[in-house]
Write a protein that holds these residues in place. Structure first.
Motif, mmCIF file in Angstrom:
data_model
loop_
_atom_site.group_PDB
_atom_site.id
_atom_site.type_symbol
_atom_site.label_atom_id
_atom_site.label_comp_id
_atom_site.label_asym_id
_atom_site.label_seq_id
_atom_site.Cartn_x
_atom_site.Cartn_y
_atom_site.Cartn_z
ATOM 1 N N ARG A 292 30.265 47.735 -36.425
ATOM 2 C CA ARG A 292 28.950 48.251 -36.846
ATOM 3 C C ARG A 292 28.783 49.731 -36.543
ATOM 4 N NH1 ARG A 292 25.277 45.897 -39.444
ATOM 5 N NH2 ARG A 292 23.566 46.555 -38.147
ATOM 6 N N THR A 293 29.868 50.488 -36.776
ATOM 7 C CA THR A 293 29.877 51.936 -36.606
ATOM 8 C C THR A 293 30.135 52.579 -37.955
ATOM 9 O OG1 THR A 293 30.751 51.734 -34.363
ATOM 10 C CG2 THR A 293 31.027 53.854 -35.412
ATOM 11 N N CYS A 294 29.409 53.649 -38.255
ATOM 12 C CA CYS A 294 29.599 54.363 -39.515
ATOM 13 C C CYS A 294 30.990 54.997 -39.542
ATOM 14 C CB CYS A 294 28.527 55.437 -39.675
ATOM 15 S SG CYS A 294 28.739 56.434 -41.168
ATOM 16 N N ILE A 295 31.704 54.795 -40.644
ATOM 17 C CA ILE A 295 33.045 55.376 -40.728
ATOM 18 C C ILE A 295 32.997 56.878 -40.977
ATOM 19 C CG2 ILE A 295 34.105 53.213 -41.473
ATOM 20 C CD1 ILE A 295 34.274 54.432 -44.315
ATOM 21 N N GLY A 296 31.835 57.401 -41.358
ATOM 22 C CA GLY A 296 31.684 58.843 -41.593
ATOM 23 C C GLY A 296 31.367 59.609 -40.327
ATOM 24 N N CYS A 297 30.258 59.249 -39.691
ATOM 25 C CA CYS A 297 29.798 60.030 -38.526
ATOM 26 C C CYS A 297 30.112 59.364 -37.189
ATOM 27 C CB CYS A 297 28.295 60.302 -38.626
ATOM 28 S SG CYS A 297 27.258 58.829 -38.490
ATOM 29 N N LEU A 298 30.538 58.108 -37.214
ATOM 30 C CA LEU A 298 30.896 57.323 -36.034
ATOM 31 C C LEU A 298 29.702 56.920 -35.161
ATOM 32 C CD1 LEU A 298 34.249 59.011 -34.911
ATOM 33 C CD2 LEU A 298 33.917 57.034 -36.397
ATOM 34 N N ARG A 299 28.489 57.048 -35.709
ATOM 35 C CA ARG A 299 27.335 56.540 -34.954
ATOM 36 C C ARG A 299 27.226 55.035 -35.155
ATOM 37 N NH1 ARG A 299 22.245 59.635 -37.025
ATOM 38 N NH2 ARG A 299 23.445 59.525 -38.939
ATOM 39 N N THR A 300 26.653 54.366 -34.165
ATOM 40 C CA THR A 300 26.397 52.938 -34.296
ATOM 41 C C THR A 300 25.195 52.733 -35.201
ATOM 42 O OG1 THR A 300 24.880 52.825 -32.421
ATOM 43 C CG2 THR A 300 27.246 52.524 -31.932
ATOM 44 N N ALA A 301 25.041 51.516 -35.698
ATOM 45 C CA ALA A 301 23.887 51.199 -36.547
ATOM 46 C C ALA A 301 22.589 51.478 -35.797
ATOM 47 C CB ALA A 301 23.953 49.741 -36.999
ATOM 48 N N ASP A 302 22.537 51.158 -34.513
ATOM 49 C CA ASP A 302 21.346 51.419 -33.704
ATOM 50 C C ASP A 302 21.067 52.913 -33.585
ATOM 51 O OD1 ASP A 302 19.175 50.607 -31.832
ATOM 52 O OD2 ASP A 302 20.433 51.675 -30.378
ATOM 53 N N GLU A 303 22.110 53.709 -33.365
ATOM 54 C CA GLU A 303 21.928 55.163 -33.249
ATOM 55 C C GLU A 303 21.414 55.758 -34.553
ATOM 56 O OE1 GLU A 303 25.412 55.889 -29.889
ATOM 57 O OE2 GLU A 303 25.891 56.140 -32.021
ATOM 58 N N HIS B 194 37.521 62.187 -30.884
ATOM 59 C CA HIS B 194 38.788 62.434 -30.188
ATOM 60 C C HIS B 194 39.568 61.123 -30.055
ATOM 61 C CE1 HIS B 194 41.637 64.418 -27.560
ATOM 62 N NE2 HIS B 194 41.506 63.413 -26.710
ATOM 63 N N ALA B 195 38.885 60.039 -29.706
ATOM 64 C CA ALA B 195 39.538 58.737 -29.559
ATOM 65 C C ALA B 195 40.124 58.249 -30.888
ATOM 66 C CB ALA B 195 38.554 57.712 -29.012
ATOM 67 N N HIS B 196 39.515 58.647 -32.001
ATOM 68 C CA HIS B 196 40.002 58.270 -33.326
ATOM 69 C C HIS B 196 41.002 59.287 -33.885
ATOM 70 C CE1 HIS B 196 36.552 55.520 -33.311
ATOM 71 N NE2 HIS B 196 37.196 54.874 -34.256
ATOM 72 N N GLY B 197 41.321 60.310 -33.093
ATOM 73 C CA GLY B 197 42.260 61.331 -33.544
ATOM 74 C C GLY B 197 41.643 62.295 -34.540
ATOM 75 N N ILE B 198 40.314 62.387 -34.529
ATOM 76 C CA ILE B 198 39.595 63.284 -35.433
ATOM 77 C C ILE B 198 39.070 64.439 -34.603
ATOM 78 C CG2 ILE B 198 37.656 63.489 -37.032
ATOM 79 C CD1 ILE B 198 37.760 60.397 -37.237
ATOM 80 N N GLY B 199 39.201 65.627 -35.085
ATOM 81 C CA GLY B 199 38.670 66.774 -34.349
ATOM 82 C C GLY B 199 39.734 67.836 -34.208
ATOM 83 N N GLY B 200 39.349 68.911 -33.588
ATOM 84 C CA GLY B 200 40.281 70.004 -33.429
ATOM 85 C C GLY B 200 39.624 71.107 -32.641
ATOM 86 N N ILE B 201 40.045 72.307 -32.899
ATOM 87 C CA ILE B 201 39.513 73.460 -32.196
ATOM 88 C C ILE B 201 38.012 73.529 -32.408
ATOM 89 C CG2 ILE B 201 39.530 75.975 -32.043
ATOM 90 C CD1 ILE B 201 42.461 75.851 -32.974
ATOM 91 N N GLY B 202 37.291 73.491 -31.333
ATOM 92 C CA GLY B 202 35.832 73.569 -31.404
ATOM 93 C C GLY B 202 35.181 72.297 -31.919
ATOM 94 N N ASP B 203 36.012 71.303 -32.273
ATOM 95 C CA ASP B 203 35.500 70.035 -32.763
ATOM 96 C C ASP B 203 34.468 70.234 -33.861
ATOM 97 O OD1 ASP B 203 33.697 67.183 -31.602
ATOM 98 O OD2 ASP B 203 35.507 67.228 -32.815
ATOM 99 N N SER B 204 34.732 71.152 -34.772
ATOM 100 C CA SER B 204 33.776 71.424 -35.839
ATOM 101 C C SER B 204 34.104 70.536 -37.039
ATOM 102 C CB SER B 204 33.804 72.886 -36.231
ATOM 103 O OG SER B 204 35.079 73.224 -36.723
ATOM 104 N N ARG B 205 33.049 70.109 -37.704
ATOM 105 C CA ARG B 205 33.189 69.305 -38.908
ATOM 106 C C ARG B 205 32.177 69.803 -39.913
ATOM 107 N NH1 ARG B 205 33.403 63.048 -37.604
ATOM 108 N NH2 ARG B 205 32.687 63.128 -39.722
ATOM 109 N N GLN B 206 32.505 69.659 -41.170
ATOM 110 C CA GLN B 206 31.531 70.016 -42.187
ATOM 111 C C GLN B 206 30.372 69.044 -42.114
ATOM 112 O OE1 GLN B 206 33.467 70.288 -46.004
ATOM 113 N NE2 GLN B 206 33.300 72.477 -45.790
ATOM 114 N N ARG B 207 29.192 69.544 -42.340
ATOM 115 C CA ARG B 207 27.981 68.740 -42.311
ATOM 116 C C ARG B 207 27.318 68.797 -43.680
ATOM 117 N NH1 ARG B 207 29.494 66.641 -37.901
ATOM 118 N NH2 ARG B 207 29.221 67.798 -36.003
ATOM 119 N N ARG B 208 26.507 67.798 -43.931
ATOM 120 C CA ARG B 208 25.675 67.867 -45.129
ATOM 121 C C ARG B 208 24.662 68.960 -44.936
ATOM 122 N NH1 ARG B 208 22.826 62.384 -46.627
ATOM 123 N NH2 ARG B 208 21.866 62.970 -44.689
#
Length: 72
Positions: A20-31, A55-69
């Motif tokens: 029950r975690t979003c595959i896009g943002c990794l938040r739980t349904a409750d969050e 990080h646990a999913h191997g996603i991220g990098g320098i500054g842990d920046s991601r494109q946002r809507r």
């Protein structure tokens, strides 16, 4: 003055049925459901937890920046 913490949603809104975690943002349904009601401090805590999750999913990098809507 209140700091606005934007939603970490990236527009890939699909819940993984196994955890029950979003595959896009990794938040739980409750969050996701509670986001609009959370205080800025609660939102910051979620954002910090998301860095650990990415990080646990191997996603991220320098500054842990991601494109946002973009805000509408």
């Amino acid at each position: 003055m209140s700091v606005k913490i934007p939603s970490p949603c990236i527009g890939v809104c699909t819940l993984d049925p196994s955890n029950r975690t979003c595959i896009g943002c990794l938040r739980t349904a409750d969050e996701i459901a509670r986001w609009s009601e959370m205080s800025p401090a609660e939102r910051v805590q979620i954002v910090l937890q998301l860095r650990v999750r990415r990080h646990a999913h191997g996603i991220g990098g320098i500054g842990d920046s991601r494109q946002r809507r973009r805000a509408r």
